[in-house]
Structures are given as structure tokens and as C-alpha cells.
Design a protein around this motif. Sequence first.
Motif, PDB file in Angstrom:
ATOM      1  N   UNK A   1     -21.741  34.078  -0.394  1.00 33.49           N
ATOM      2  CA  UNK A   1     -20.437  33.514  -0.635  1.00 33.49           C
ATOM      3  C   UNK A   1     -19.428  33.824   0.714  1.00 33.49           C
ATOM      4  N   UNK A   2     -19.223  35.219   0.571  1.00 30.65           N
ATOM      5  CA  UNK A   2     -18.340  35.579   1.454  1.00 30.65           C
ATOM      6  C   UNK A   2     -18.568  35.451   2.774  1.00 30.65           C
ATOM      7  N   UNK A   3     -19.832  35.450   3.084  1.00 29.30           N
ATOM      8  CA  UNK A   3     -20.384  34.910   4.703  1.00 29.30           C
ATOM      9  C   UNK A   3     -20.027  33.687   4.931  1.00 29.30           C
ATOM     10  N   UNK A   4     -19.972  32.729   3.925  1.00 24.18           N
ATOM     11  CA  UNK A   4     -19.720  31.406   3.933  1.00 24.18           C
ATOM     12  C   UNK A   4     -18.189  31.056   4.397  1.00 24.18           C
ATOM     13  N   UNK A   5     -17.566  32.303   4.141  1.00 25.44           N
ATOM     14  CA  UNK A   5     -15.996  32.190   4.267  1.00 25.44           C
ATOM     15  C   UNK A   5     -15.500  32.638   5.595  1.00 25.44           C
ATOM     16  N   UNK A   6     -16.763  33.295   6.513  1.00 28.37           N
ATOM     17  CA  UNK A   6     -16.501  33.835   7.639  1.00 28.37           C
ATOM     18  C   UNK A   6     -16.550  35.198   7.682  1.00 28.37           C
ATOM     19  N   UNK A   7     -16.829  35.910   6.604  1.00 24.94           N
ATOM     20  CA  UNK A   7     -16.666  37.641   6.371  1.00 24.94           C
ATOM     21  C   UNK A   7     -17.701  38.144   7.283  1.00 24.94           C
ATOM     22  N   UNK A   8     -17.527  38.785   8.383  1.00 27.17           N
ATOM     23  CA  UNK A   8     -18.415  39.534   9.103  1.00 27.17           C
ATOM     24  C   UNK A   8     -18.897  40.637   8.541  1.00 27.17           C
ATOM     25  N   UNK A   9     -17.963  41.585   7.939  1.00 22.85           N
ATOM     26  CA  UNK A   9     -18.499  42.510   7.035  1.00 22.85           C
ATOM     27  C   UNK A   9     -19.656  42.343   6.074  1.00 22.85           C
ATOM     28  N   UNK A  10     -19.328  40.991   5.344  1.00 21.40           N
ATOM     29  CA  UNK A  10     -20.236  40.566   4.317  1.00 21.40           C
ATOM     30  C   UNK A  10     -21.724  40.250   5.149  1.00 21.40           C
ATOM     31  N   UNK A  11     -21.460  39.833   6.241  1.00 22.35           N
ATOM     32  CA  UNK A  11     -22.831  39.408   7.022  1.00 22.35           C
ATOM     33  C   UNK A  11     -23.801  40.567   7.116  1.00 22.35           C
ATOM     34  N   UNK A  12     -22.877  41.680   7.641  1.00 26.92           N
ATOM     35  CA  UNK A  12     -23.768  42.955   7.833  1.00 26.92           C
ATOM     36  C   UNK A  12     -24.314  43.333   6.773  1.00 26.92           C
ATOM     37  N   UNK A  13     -23.849  43.332   5.497  1.00 30.80           N
ATOM     38  CA  UNK A  13     -24.575  43.480   4.144  1.00 30.80           C
ATOM     39  C   UNK A  13     -25.730  42.570   3.808  1.00 30.80           C
ATOM     40  N   UNK A  14     -25.434  41.326   4.258  1.00 29.73           N
ATOM     41  CA  UNK A  14     -26.593  40.285   4.075  1.00 29.73           C
ATOM     42  C   UNK A  14     -27.849  40.857   5.047  1.00 29.73           C
ATOM     43  N   UNK A  15     -27.523  40.845   6.314  1.00 29.59           N
ATOM     44  CA  UNK A  15     -28.515  41.546   7.276  1.00 29.59           C
ATOM     45  C   UNK A  15     -29.165  42.653   6.890  1.00 29.59           C
ATOM     46  N   UNK A  16     -28.644  43.641   6.579  1.00 27.43           N
ATOM     47  CA  UNK A  16     -29.147  44.983   6.132  1.00 27.43           C
ATOM     48  C   UNK A  16     -30.034  44.419   4.782  1.00 27.43           C
ATOM     49  N   UNK A  17     -29.705  43.761   3.930  1.00 30.23           N
ATOM     50  CA  UNK A  17     -30.397  43.320   2.608  1.00 30.23           C
ATOM     51  C   UNK A  17     -31.733  42.698   2.909  1.00 30.23           C
TER      52      UNK A  17
END
Length: 194
Positions: A22-38
Motif C-alpha cells: 500500500x505504501x509502495x502504491x503511494x511511491x514510498x521507496x523505503x517501503x519498496x525496499x521492504x517488499x523487495x527483501x520480503x
Amino acid sequence: MKEVVHIGSRTTPGPDLQELVTQVAQGDQKAFSGVYDAVAGPVLGVVRAVLRDHAQSEEVAQDVLLEVWRTAPRYRPDVGTARNWILTLAHRRAVDRVRSVQASAARDHKAALLARDRDFDEVSEQVETRLEHEQVRRCLRALTEVQRQSVTLAYYRGLTYRQVAELLALPLGTVKTRLRDGLIRLRDCLGISA
């Protein structure tokens, strides 16, 4: 459901994958890093199970993770979990790659079959070449003796005009004139436009 993040010897709850997407959908790069790691490992596993090629699997997994970044706004939590959504993207992309590789192999096979059919074309080309050679011979026979000798020596044996003149015991100017006239008659006989 919150994921547990291990930091040193203590554990702290972190945002769950759905919140991260949901945060990635708003453009949050740090959240994408978390998604990537997961999900990077599971995505690679799903893709590798379909493709069975390490290099292609890594490439497709990268594409999937980029697709997650681009299409995160389309994720619908009411349809399924974020993990299942991402792994479904991975599976679809891997299957697409397999289909693409199969289609490419089919095109290559078809091209190879068409290339083998060139035997007919080669025969046709040989017949055409023979007909052209026969037409040139017929047109050469229509030249005067000096014209035919001059053209043959200059163009088929590769002699210079001076060498042709010496061999035929003719003046150089006469050989040049005979060659020019002979080539003009050949051109007209062969139907070649000037």
C-alpha cells in the motif's frame, strides 16, 4: 498480521507485506525496499521452478519486482494477500517467458525449414544464369571478328587496351573504337538500357 523483524537479539514488529505494498502504491521507496527483501527469494523460487534456467530466472524476477513497483496501485487486498498477488505476477511472467521462448524457437525452426527449401531457388538461379550466358554468347557471335576478339581479350581475359592492340597487331585507337562499338552492340542485343 505484522511481520517480525529481527534486529540484533531483540525482535520488533514491522509493517506487514500488505501495508508495505500500500505504501509502495503511494511511491514510498523505503517501503519498496521492504517488499523487495520480503519477496525477492520466493519470487525467484517461483520463476526458477517454471523456467529452470538461472540467468533467465534472475532476469524475470527483476522484471516482476519492477512490475510490483509500477502496478502496486492495482493491488486489491480484498482479492488476496499481497504475497499471493506478487507470486501470481511472478508465475504469469515466467509462463510468458516460456511461451516467448517457445514461439521464438518455432520461428527459428520455420526459418530453418524455409532455408532448406532454397535448393529449388538455387536450381532456378542456375538455369537463369545459363540462359543469360547463352544470350551473351549469342550476342557475341553477332559482333564482327575484331569486335568479338577485342571484347573477349579485354573483358574475359583481363588484358589492357594496349595489350589487346599488341596481340591483334592493331593500332590502339582502332582497338578502343572496336571495343566501344562492340560493347554498344552487346548492350543493344542484351536489351540493356544505357
